[in-house]
Design a protein around this motif. Structure first.
Motif, PDB file in Angstrom:
ATOM      1  N   TRP A  17       0.826  -1.204   0.000  1.00  0.00           N
ATOM      2  CA  TRP A  17       0.000   0.000   0.000  1.00  0.00           C
ATOM      3  C   TRP A  17       0.861   1.254   0.000  1.00  0.00           C
ATOM      4  CZ3 TRP A  17      -5.340  -0.317   2.665  1.00  0.00           C
ATOM      5  CH2 TRP A  17      -5.905  -1.580   2.401  1.00  0.00           C
ATOM      6  N   VAL A  18       2.060   1.116   0.582  1.00  0.00           N
ATOM      7  CA  VAL A  18       2.970   2.245   0.660  1.00  0.00           C
ATOM      8  C   VAL A  18       3.409   2.702  -0.743  1.00  0.00           C
ATOM      9  CG1 VAL A  18       5.299   2.829   1.431  1.00  0.00           C
ATOM     10  CG2 VAL A  18       3.763   1.637   2.958  1.00  0.00           C
ATOM     11  N   TRP A  19       3.372   1.777  -1.712  1.00  0.00           N
ATOM     12  CA  TRP A  19       3.747   2.175  -3.087  1.00  0.00           C
ATOM     13  C   TRP A  19       2.531   2.350  -3.985  1.00  0.00           C
ATOM     14  CZ3 TRP A  19       6.527  -2.510  -1.434  1.00  0.00           C
ATOM     15  CH2 TRP A  19       7.652  -2.179  -0.681  1.00  0.00           C
ATOM     16  N   ILE A  20       1.454   1.597  -3.706  1.00  0.00           N
ATOM     17  CA  ILE A  20       0.248   1.752  -4.533  1.00  0.00           C
ATOM     18  C   ILE A  20      -0.296   3.177  -4.361  1.00  0.00           C
ATOM     19  CG2 ILE A  20      -2.139   0.980  -4.870  1.00  0.00           C
ATOM     20  CD1 ILE A  20      -1.210  -1.811  -3.938  1.00  0.00           C
ATOM     21  N   GLY A  21      -0.249   3.679  -3.110  1.00  0.00           N
ATOM     22  CA  GLY A  21      -0.744   5.034  -2.837  1.00  0.00           C
ATOM     23  C   GLY A  21      -0.063   6.083  -3.707  1.00  0.00           C
ATOM     24  N   PRO A  22       1.288   6.201  -3.601  1.00  0.00           N
ATOM     25  CA  PRO A  22       1.991   7.185  -4.430  1.00  0.00           C
ATOM     26  C   PRO A  22       1.807   6.943  -5.931  1.00  0.00           C
ATOM     27  CG  PRO A  22       3.411   6.431  -2.680  1.00  0.00           C
ATOM     28  CD  PRO A  22       2.171   5.598  -2.607  1.00  0.00           C
ATOM     29  N   LEU A  23       1.655   5.668  -6.318  1.00  0.00           N
ATOM     30  CA  LEU A  23       1.409   5.378  -7.732  1.00  0.00           C
ATOM     31  C   LEU A  23       0.112   6.067  -8.175  1.00  0.00           C
ATOM     32  CD1 LEU A  23       2.488   3.686 -10.117  1.00  0.00           C
ATOM     33  CD2 LEU A  23       0.942   1.865  -9.400  1.00  0.00           C
ATOM     34  N   LEU A  24      -0.935   5.931  -7.353  1.00  0.00           N
ATOM     35  CA  LEU A  24      -2.214   6.597  -7.668  1.00  0.00           C
ATOM     36  C   LEU A  24      -2.057   8.113  -7.652  1.00  0.00           C
ATOM     37  CD1 LEU A  24      -4.999   4.640  -5.770  1.00  0.00           C
ATOM     38  CD2 LEU A  24      -4.471   4.651  -8.201  1.00  0.00           C
ATOM     39  N   MET A  25      -1.246   8.621  -6.702  1.00  0.00           N
ATOM     40  CA  MET A  25      -1.034  10.063  -6.638  1.00  0.00           C
ATOM     41  C   MET A  25      -0.397  10.559  -7.936  1.00  0.00           C
ATOM     42  SD  MET A  25       0.351   9.933  -2.761  1.00  0.00           S
ATOM     43  CE  MET A  25       0.909  11.575  -2.451  1.00  0.00           C
ATOM     44  N   GLY A  26       0.617   9.837  -8.407  1.00  0.00           N
ATOM     45  CA  GLY A  26       1.301  10.223  -9.651  1.00  0.00           C
ATOM     46  C   GLY A  26       0.356  10.158 -10.839  1.00  0.00           C
ATOM     47  N   ILE A  27      -0.393   9.039 -10.933  1.00  0.00           N
ATOM     48  CA  ILE A  27      -1.320   8.877 -12.049  1.00  0.00           C
ATOM     49  C   ILE A  27      -2.391   9.970 -11.991  1.00  0.00           C
ATOM     50  CG2 ILE A  27      -3.087   7.360 -13.037  1.00  0.00           C
ATOM     51  CD1 ILE A  27      -1.377   4.979 -12.073  1.00  0.00           C
ATOM     52  N   GLY A  28      -2.889  10.236 -10.771  1.00  0.00           N
ATOM     53  CA  GLY A  28      -3.878  11.297 -10.593  1.00  0.00           C
ATOM     54  C   GLY A  28      -3.366  12.627 -11.123  1.00  0.00           C
ATOM     55  N   GLY A  29      -2.085  12.920 -10.808  1.00  0.00           N
ATOM     56  CA  GLY A  29      -1.468  14.152 -11.302  1.00  0.00           C
ATOM     57  C   GLY A  29      -1.511  14.214 -12.823  1.00  0.00           C
ATOM     58  N   PHE A  30      -1.127  13.102 -13.471  1.00  0.00           N
ATOM     59  CA  PHE A  30      -1.090  13.102 -14.932  1.00  0.00           C
ATOM     60  C   PHE A  30      -2.488  13.242 -15.536  1.00  0.00           C
ATOM     61  CE2 PHE A  30       3.131  11.013 -14.374  1.00  0.00           C
ATOM     62  CZ  PHE A  30       3.851  12.036 -14.972  1.00  0.00           C
ATOM     63  N   ILE A  31      -3.479  12.609 -14.891  1.00  0.00           N
ATOM     64  CA  ILE A  31      -4.858  12.720 -15.415  1.00  0.00           C
ATOM     65  C   ILE A  31      -5.334  14.174 -15.345  1.00  0.00           C
ATOM     66  CG2 ILE A  31      -7.276  12.112 -14.972  1.00  0.00           C
ATOM     67  CD1 ILE A  31      -6.323   9.331 -14.229  1.00  0.00           C
ATOM     68  N   SER A  32      -5.036  14.839 -14.213  1.00  0.00           N
ATOM     69  CA  SER A  32      -5.521  16.214 -14.090  1.00  0.00           C
ATOM     70  C   SER A  32      -4.848  17.129 -15.112  1.00  0.00           C
ATOM     71  CB  SER A  32      -5.313  16.733 -12.670  1.00  0.00           C
ATOM     72  OG  SER A  32      -3.954  16.963 -12.446  1.00  0.00           O
ATOM     73  N   LEU A  33      -3.665  16.721 -15.591  1.00  0.00           N
ATOM     74  CA  LEU A  33      -2.984  17.502 -16.635  1.00  0.00           C
ATOM     75  C   LEU A  33      -3.787  17.544 -17.922  1.00  0.00           C
ATOM     76  CD1 LEU A  33       0.751  16.450 -16.664  1.00  0.00           C
ATOM     77  CD2 LEU A  33      -0.225  18.649 -16.094  1.00  0.00           C
ATOM     78  N   LEU A  34      -4.580  16.490 -18.132  1.00  0.00           N
ATOM     79  CA  LEU A  34      -5.309  16.375 -19.395  1.00  0.00           C
ATOM     80  C   LEU A  34      -6.580  17.226 -19.397  1.00  0.00           C
ATOM     81  CD1 LEU A  34      -4.991  12.508 -19.793  1.00  0.00           C
ATOM     82  CD2 LEU A  34      -3.606  14.267 -20.893  1.00  0.00           C
TER      83      LEU A  34
END
Lengths: 157, 663
Positions: free
Chosen positions: B619-636
């Protein structure tokens, strides 16, 4: 030098935020006094300068021939030396890969009443510029100057 | 030949960066459009030259050219090809070349996408980037040239890449991390340009925002990969140890997080300008500080590159120059940036302001803990500041952040009525506390921090979903609801849910993991956390560039064989270095982790063994993975592709603001 009012205001804002930060830092410092670990040499330990009942770090070289491993449980005992004084250390966890006799080591832990340092964590210096002896030899014989300071400085904090 | 060519290209890139820092900037002040127009082609040449130079170095690694000192020290003819390429950035010189290359890539991206920017501002931004590039390349050329030769006496074979780095994680961790670090140079350049021009408004914020989010997302993923890599490759099974080099990347991350949120306010509300400008400057300065800490060798850590005082001095001067000029500009020019502060206590503005204050305090806590040993050292005292300090102080602002994070996204800008909010929030708070109590009860033992952590995680998570429900209340059906969301909202919600998973993972893995260091012999068995670990046999074999000792463990659960793990100890031929290769059975709720220590007797059948049952570590890595992906989605989001029309109307809004008092 006369300053325009808005600059003065800005400067005051910046200075007051720096002052605010300084207060936060002072609080943090006060609160964290107990959380910091002093680094002590074996000579200082023998001179009684080590903190009592507190975790601190001790560093030096692992004395040649001093490493004893328990036959029944995971427990290693060794002597750390700064060539002036020796301190006995026990450790009940896995030694780092770079732990060797004659090499530098830093241990974190507490002194017990018998004057033995009980380590909770051991660091052997990680050296990214490690060179194969053959390569060093080859470089040297070829007359190429080799930077030796890095391999020599192992274990020195 | 390729070495000289690569070196020549570096020098050429240096000249180009000087031209880029001077010509467009001079052009904008002397109204010579011919000079202004040089910005874009110069940025393109800057990137292409560095790319070619990088290819030259990669080629030298590929063909084992040990006449180049850097290749001789960090590669070996036995090294597998894929690692020969990643070895290019396996140590200081090459990784800095990669750093500069990535920087020029960001510069190129700004050059190619600036159509909506006023031409003069665009040229100035590129000039500022040129100056930073100039500093970076001179560091490379004068202190850390990767193309230095070992001629005439070169070694027959290379010293090998550090085996720790012969790994997939190393191939992607540094590039992503560097994209984050140097990506903040763009918001820095925007801020400097805004200060030069004395104008900073919502339009500026809208231009900077996607760049900042992109850099932040890369940094998030880079740090996450570093943590994951350390967990499986270093053999001690930790995921974060407050190591100075981790802190070096964490400080710009924290202040970048503050910046990202502050930019949102400036973009939507045209306020918080002083904050946003200051944070843009500070975040990049913290990136540079991190670079200094890691590359100067002042700190001892896993990452510390070789000691070389000239490098440290160079970065320190560069850092002093950047901070100094940023501060002077800020002091003398930001007075022109007026702002209006017009919002009530219960408003999104206020909560984002608190977010900023808390993230900045968190940054200071980390900054202080990281730098204090250096100051103490200068005063003749050797002190280390480790996990106990950070673990006791860092959670304080974090708890506050999570409490606010539950409410913030629900609020309106400017003003929100408490009575409308009250009922929903109270229900969610009660449900969060109850569910957290139930989870802690199910997990067996009660720990206050686990209870608090899970309650906060549930609070944030449930509120995020509640927020989506409110936004989509007019639509019928779950698909229609989800389809109506804009990408910025999806990205934000995903990132916040990532925070939830990270928080839950952190408290659960910290309190429920079982970690044992043991002495074990072939045939012996140990029961740990409900699993029986049995040591079966020891094998030795050779692989292409190392010799391995492999110990086989069978793991039983409730009497039945569950799986087999085979951790290894490797000795690499070229460097004679020992490596611990842990074997891990990963799953969503727990990892079984075995790493070998050393043989404890001459028969080689008895070993020191590290056995971990790590709860919820993924979970310690899945969380930041979602944070990063979330960042990229909001870029669109469409918002960032709007044309000038909208921007002009924002400038009109800007007018009356001039009358307001300075921030």
């Amino acid at each position: 030098m006369a300053m325009k009012p808005h600059r003065k205001k800005r400067l005051i804002t910046i200075l007051s935020s720096i002052a605010g930060v300084a207060i936060v830092v002072a609080l943090v410092l006060y609160a964290s006094e107990q959380k910091m670990n002093l680094f002590v040499t074996p000579t200082e330990v023998l001179a009684g300068k080590a903190p009592v009942d507190r975790i601190f770090r001790i560093g030096g070289l692992v004395k040649m021939g001093s490493v004893i491993r328990s036959k029944t449980e995971l427990l290693t005992e060794f002597i750390v030396t700064d060539m002036e004084a020796d301190v006995r250390i026990t450790y009940d966890k896995i030694m780092p890969d770079l732990f060797r006799e004659g090499q530098g080591v830093v241990a974190m832990g507490k002194m017990n009443p018998e004057g033995i340092f009980v380590a909770s964590n051991i660091l052997a210096k990680h050296d990214e510029e490690y060179k194969a002896p053959e390569v060093l030899d080859a470089l040297e014989r070829a007359g190429h100057p080799v930077k030796k300071n890095e391999s020599d400085s192992q274990g020195q904090e | 030949m390729h070495a000289e060519f690569g070196n020549y290209l570096l020098v050429f890139a240096f000249v180009i960066s000087i031209a880029l820092s001077i010509f467009p900037l001079v052009g904008t002040f002397t109204n010579r459009l011919s000079l202004v127009y040089t910005a874009k082609p110069l940025a393109v040449i800057f990137f292409v030259t560095l790319l070619a130079s990088f290819v030259c170095l990669a080629y030298a690694f590929f063909i084992d050219d040990f006449t180049i000192a850097y290749v001789a020290q960090h590669s070996n003819s036995l090294l597998p090809d894929r690692y020969k390429i990643s070895a290019v950035w396996g140590a200081h010189e090459g990784s800095f070349l990669l750093w500069v290359l990535i920087f020029s890539g960001w510069t190129l991206a700004v050059a190619l996408t600036g159509k909506n920017l006023p031409r003069l501002s665009h040229a100035r931004i590129l000039s500022v980037l040129g100056m930073i590039g100039c500093g970076f390349i001179s560091f490379l050329l004068f202190t850390s040239n990767p193309f230095d030769r070992t001629l005439p006496f070169y070694p027959i074979d290379g010293a090998d890449l550090n085996p720790l780095l012969q790994d997939f994680g190393l191939i992607i961790h540094p590039p992503l991390l560097y994209m984050g670090y140097v990506g903040f140079a763009i918001s820095f350049a925007f801020a400097i340009t805004a200060l030069i021009e004395g104008e900073w408004n919502a339009t500026w914020a809208r231009w900077t925002r996607p760049w900042t989010i992109a850099a932040w997302s890369c940094l998030t993923l880079g740090i996450m990969l570093g943590s994951w890599w350390a967990y499986y490759e270093l053999g001690w099974g930790g995921w974060w140890m407050w190591d100075p080099s981790e802190n070096a990347s964490f400080m710009p991350w924290l202040s970048g997080t503050a910046l990202m949120h502050s930019l949102a306010v400036t973009d939507k509300r045209n306020s918080f300008k002083g904050w946003t400008l200051g944070l843009s400057l500070a975040t990049f300065c913290l990136s540079l500080l991190g670079t200094f800490l890691i590359r100067s060798g002042v700190l001892t850590s896993v990452h510390a590159f070789a000691n070389d005082p000239t490098r440290g001095r160079f970065i320190l001067f560069f850092l002093a120059f950047v901070i100094g000029s940023a501060l002077i500009l800020f002091l003398f020019r930001s007075g022109k940036v007026k702002t209006k502060a017009n919002f009530s206590v219960l408003s999104k503005d206020m909560f984002l302001l608190l977010n900023n204050v808390l993230f900045i305090s968190a940054t200071f806590i980390v900054l202080f803990g990281t730098l204090y040993p250096l100051f103490a050292d200068a005063m003749g005292k050797k002190i280390s500041v480790g996990a106990p300090y950070f673990n006791s102080i860092f959670p304080i602002p974090m708890v506050a952040i999570f409490v606010l994070l539950g409410v913030g996204p629900l609020l309106n800008w400017k003003k929100h009525s408490f009575s409308k909010l009250k009922n929903g929030l109270i229900k969610i708070a009660i449900v969060s506390v109850l569910l957290s109590l139930v989870s802690v009860w199910l997990l067996g033992s009660f720990y206050l921090w686990v209870f608090v952590g899970l309650a906060l995680a549930l609070w944030v998570g449930l509120n995020s979903i509640y927020n989506l429900a409110i936004i989509t209340r007019l639509k019928r059906g779950i698909l229609a609801k989800l389809g109506s969301l804009n990408r910025a909202t999806i990205g934000m919600t995903l990132a916040h849910l990532g925070v939830v998973i990270l928080l839950a993972g952190v408290v659960l893995t910290s309190y429920y993991s079982v970690e044992r260091d043991l002495r074990m012999g072939v045939g012996e068995s140990q029961e740990i956390a409900g699993y029986d670990f049995k040591m079966i046999h020891v094998e030795r074999f050779n692989k292409e560039n190392y010799q391995a000792t492999q110990v086989t463990f069978d793991i039983y659960q409730e009497g039945g064989l569950l799986l087999t793990l085979k951790p290894e100890k490797r000795t690499y031929f070229a460097g004679k270095q020992t490596m611990t290769e842990a074997d891990i059975d990963a799953s969503l709720f727990r990892d079984l982790y075995i790493a070998l220590g050393e043989p404890l007797d001459s028969t080689g059948k008895i070993w020191s063994v590290r056995i971990y049952v790590k709860s919820f570590i993924r979970w310690v890595w899945i969380g930041p993975l979602l944070m990063g992906i979330g960042g990229f989605i909001s870029l669109l989001d469409k918002r960032y592709r709007k044309k000038r029309k909208k921007i002009v109307s924002d400038d009109e809004v800007q007018q009356p603001v001039e009358l307001q008092v300075a921030n």
